[in-house]
Design a protein around this motif. Structure first.
Motif, PDB file in Angstrom:
ATOM      1  N   ASP A  29     -21.106 -51.248 -32.237  1.00 49.17           N
ATOM      2  CA  ASP A  29     -19.970 -50.741 -32.850  1.00 49.17           C
ATOM      3  C   ASP A  29     -19.989 -49.374 -32.723  1.00 49.17           C
ATOM      4  N   GLU A  30     -20.962 -48.460 -32.323  1.00 50.89           N
ATOM      5  CA  GLU A  30     -20.859 -47.206 -32.329  1.00 50.89           C
ATOM      6  C   GLU A  30     -20.158 -46.516 -31.165  1.00 50.89           C
ATOM      7  N   ALA A  31     -19.290 -45.537 -31.165  1.00 49.36           N
ATOM      8  CA  ALA A  31     -18.424 -45.024 -30.479  1.00 49.36           C
ATOM      9  C   ALA A  31     -19.069 -44.018 -29.572  1.00 49.36           C
ATOM     10  N   THR A  32     -18.684 -43.647 -28.484  1.00 57.87           N
ATOM     11  CA  THR A  32     -19.217 -42.536 -27.627  1.00 57.87           C
ATOM     12  C   THR A  32     -18.647 -41.541 -27.831  1.00 57.87           C
ATOM     13  N   THR A  33     -19.322 -40.267 -28.104  1.00 55.70           N
ATOM     14  CA  THR A  33     -18.535 -39.105 -28.480  1.00 55.70           C
ATOM     15  C   THR A  33     -18.979 -37.992 -27.319  1.00 55.70           C
ATOM     16  N   LEU A  34     -17.952 -37.522 -26.584  1.00 55.90           N
ATOM     17  CA  LEU A  34     -18.151 -36.299 -25.447  1.00 55.90           C
ATOM     18  C   LEU A  34     -17.538 -35.134 -26.089  1.00 55.90           C
ATOM     19  N   THR A  35     -18.220 -34.244 -25.899  1.00 57.32           N
ATOM     20  CA  THR A  35     -18.032 -32.705 -26.168  1.00 57.32           C
ATOM     21  C   THR A  35     -17.784 -31.867 -25.200  1.00 57.32           C
ATOM     22  N   GLY A  36     -16.564 -30.971 -25.547  1.00 57.31           N
ATOM     23  CA  GLY A  36     -16.444 -29.946 -24.325  1.00 57.31           C
ATOM     24  C   GLY A  36     -16.070 -28.758 -25.193  1.00 57.31           C
ATOM     25  N   ARG A  37     -16.287 -27.419 -24.626  1.00 57.28           N
ATOM     26  CA  ARG A  37     -16.083 -26.292 -24.793  1.00 57.28           C
ATOM     27  C   ARG A  37     -15.377 -25.272 -23.827  1.00 57.28           C
ATOM     28  N   SER A  38     -14.595 -24.334 -24.598  1.00 57.12           N
ATOM     29  CA  SER A  38     -14.247 -23.340 -23.786  1.00 57.12           C
ATOM     30  C   SER A  38     -14.365 -22.005 -24.630  1.00 57.12           C
ATOM     31  N   ASP A  39     -14.006 -20.964 -24.260  1.00 58.96           N
ATOM     32  CA  ASP A  39     -14.118 -19.665 -24.959  1.00 58.96           C
ATOM     33  C   ASP A  39     -13.475 -19.618 -26.293  1.00 58.96           C
ATOM     34  N   GLN A  40     -12.255 -20.470 -26.417  1.00 56.74           N
ATOM     35  CA  GLN A  40     -11.386 -20.506 -27.633  1.00 56.74           C
ATOM     36  C   GLN A  40     -11.376 -21.914 -28.445  1.00 56.74           C
ATOM     37  N   HIS A  41     -11.907 -22.848 -27.743  1.00 57.71           N
ATOM     38  CA  HIS A  41     -12.027 -24.133 -28.599  1.00 57.71           C
ATOM     39  C   HIS A  41     -13.301 -25.009 -28.027  1.00 57.71           C
ATOM     40  N   THR A  42     -13.686 -25.891 -29.054  1.00 60.50           N
ATOM     41  CA  THR A  42     -14.615 -26.844 -28.970  1.00 60.50           C
ATOM     42  C   THR A  42     -13.702 -28.272 -29.317  1.00 60.50           C
ATOM     43  N   VAL A  43     -14.046 -29.364 -28.502  1.00 60.69           N
ATOM     44  CA  VAL A  43     -13.534 -30.605 -28.601  1.00 60.69           C
ATOM     45  C   VAL A  43     -14.441 -31.573 -28.807  1.00 60.69           C
ATOM     46  N   GLN A  44     -14.112 -32.800 -29.477  1.00 61.49           N
ATOM     47  CA  GLN A  44     -14.793 -33.943 -29.371  1.00 61.49           C
ATOM     48  C   GLN A  44     -13.686 -35.234 -29.075  1.00 61.49           C
ATOM     49  N   LEU A  45     -14.417 -35.945 -28.170  1.00 59.36           N
ATOM     50  CA  LEU A  45     -13.511 -36.953 -27.741  1.00 59.36           C
ATOM     51  C   LEU A  45     -14.396 -38.167 -28.024  1.00 59.36           C
ATOM     52  N   LYS A  46     -13.839 -39.015 -28.694  1.00 61.02           N
ATOM     53  CA  LYS A  46     -14.388 -40.244 -29.043  1.00 61.02           C
ATOM     54  C   LYS A  46     -13.758 -41.697 -28.571  1.00 61.02           C
ATOM     55  N   LEU A  47     -14.518 -42.435 -27.949  1.00 60.50           N
ATOM     56  CA  LEU A  47     -13.975 -43.566 -27.098  1.00 60.50           C
ATOM     57  C   LEU A  47     -14.992 -44.526 -27.836  1.00 60.50           C
ATOM     58  N   LYS A  48     -14.267 -45.897 -28.155  1.00 59.94           N
ATOM     59  CA  LYS A  48     -14.993 -46.906 -28.612  1.00 59.94           C
ATOM     60  C   LYS A  48     -16.123 -47.541 -27.632  1.00 59.94           C
ATOM     61  N   GLU A  49     -15.586 -47.224 -26.146  1.00 65.42           N
ATOM     62  CA  GLU A  49     -16.569 -47.609 -25.263  1.00 65.42           C
ATOM     63  C   GLU A  49     -16.406 -46.747 -24.068  1.00 65.42           C
ATOM     64  N   LEU A  50     -17.297 -46.327 -23.149  1.00 61.73           N
ATOM     65  CA  LEU A  50     -16.969 -45.540 -22.067  1.00 61.73           C
ATOM     66  C   LEU A  50     -16.859 -46.470 -20.828  1.00 61.73           C
ATOM     67  N   THR A  51     -15.752 -47.028 -20.773  1.00 64.44           N
ATOM     68  CA  THR A  51     -15.635 -48.101 -19.954  1.00 64.44           C
ATOM     69  C   THR A  51     -14.207 -47.847 -19.069  1.00 64.44           C
ATOM     70  N   THR A  52     -14.112 -48.867 -18.024  1.00 64.39           N
ATOM     71  CA  THR A  52     -12.649 -48.863 -17.320  1.00 64.39           C
ATOM     72  C   THR A  52     -11.736 -49.404 -17.989  1.00 64.39           C
ATOM     73  N   GLY A  53     -10.377 -49.617 -18.026  1.00 59.58           N
ATOM     74  CA  GLY A  53      -9.329 -50.062 -18.612  1.00 59.58           C
ATOM     75  C   GLY A  53      -8.760 -49.347 -19.541  1.00 59.58           C
ATOM     76  N   PRO A  54      -7.760 -49.987 -20.368  1.00 60.34           N
ATOM     77  CA  PRO A  54      -7.025 -49.276 -21.429  1.00 60.34           C
ATOM     78  C   PRO A  54      -8.136 -49.044 -22.606  1.00 60.34           C
ATOM     79  N   VAL A  55      -8.051 -47.835 -23.018  1.00 60.10           N
ATOM     80  CA  VAL A  55      -8.823 -47.378 -24.287  1.00 60.10           C
ATOM     81  C   VAL A  55      -8.007 -46.827 -25.267  1.00 60.10           C
ATOM     82  N   GLU A  56      -8.436 -46.798 -26.766  1.00 62.09           N
ATOM     83  CA  GLU A  56      -7.966 -45.926 -27.444  1.00 62.09           C
ATOM     84  C   GLU A  56      -9.009 -44.887 -27.853  1.00 62.09           C
TER      85      GLU A  56
END
Length: 130
Positions: A29-56
């Motif tokens: 049940d662990e979600a996948t967390t992807l992190t990205g950075r720029s000079d102004q922001h840092t974001v974290q994108l969480k997905l239940k699965e890193l897979t094809t098809g529709p996702v929340e």
């Protein structure tokens, strides 16, 4: 006793192999967390699965200001294949997280997500399974 030793050893080996396979293939049940950075922001994108098809997905801005942003756009692209899918919009929730639903990844492989926060852009690379 030696007549039973070989079948017993084979049975134990089979049980160990099956247990190992179940451990590796058991869904989590662990979600996948992807992190990205720029000079102004840092974001974290969480997905239940890193897979094809529709996702929340849930996007959190962990550094930088988003006071003027009601929505953030995600633009998926697969540079190695020349593919892209339609941009998705994540709407700001009451808790400050941005949530969305849709197809981010049309096929397995290496994808780049361009996250647009107003004038700022962040690219996140993701390796997607089928």
């Amino acid at each position: 006793m030696t007549r039973l030793a070989r079948p017993l050893a084979l049975l134990i080996t089979a049980v160990v192999i099956c247990a190992g396979a179940a451990f590796l293939l058991w869904p989590t049940d662990e979600a996948t967390t992807l992190t990205g950075r720029s000079d102004q922001h840092t974001v974290q994108l969480k997905l239940k699965e890193l897979t094809t098809g529709p996702v929340e997905f849930d996007l959190t801005v962990v550094e930088g200001s988003t006071t003027q942003l009601d929505a953030i756009t995600l633009e998926p692209g697969m540079p190695g294949m020349g593919h892209a899918t339609a941009p998705l919009t994540a709407q700001r929730g009451a808790d400050g997280h941005y949530r969305g639903r849709g197809e981010l990844f049309a096929m397995p492989g290496t994808w780049e997500l361009t996250v647009r926060l107003g004038a700022d852009t962040i690219t996140i690379t993701a390796s997607v399974k089928s």
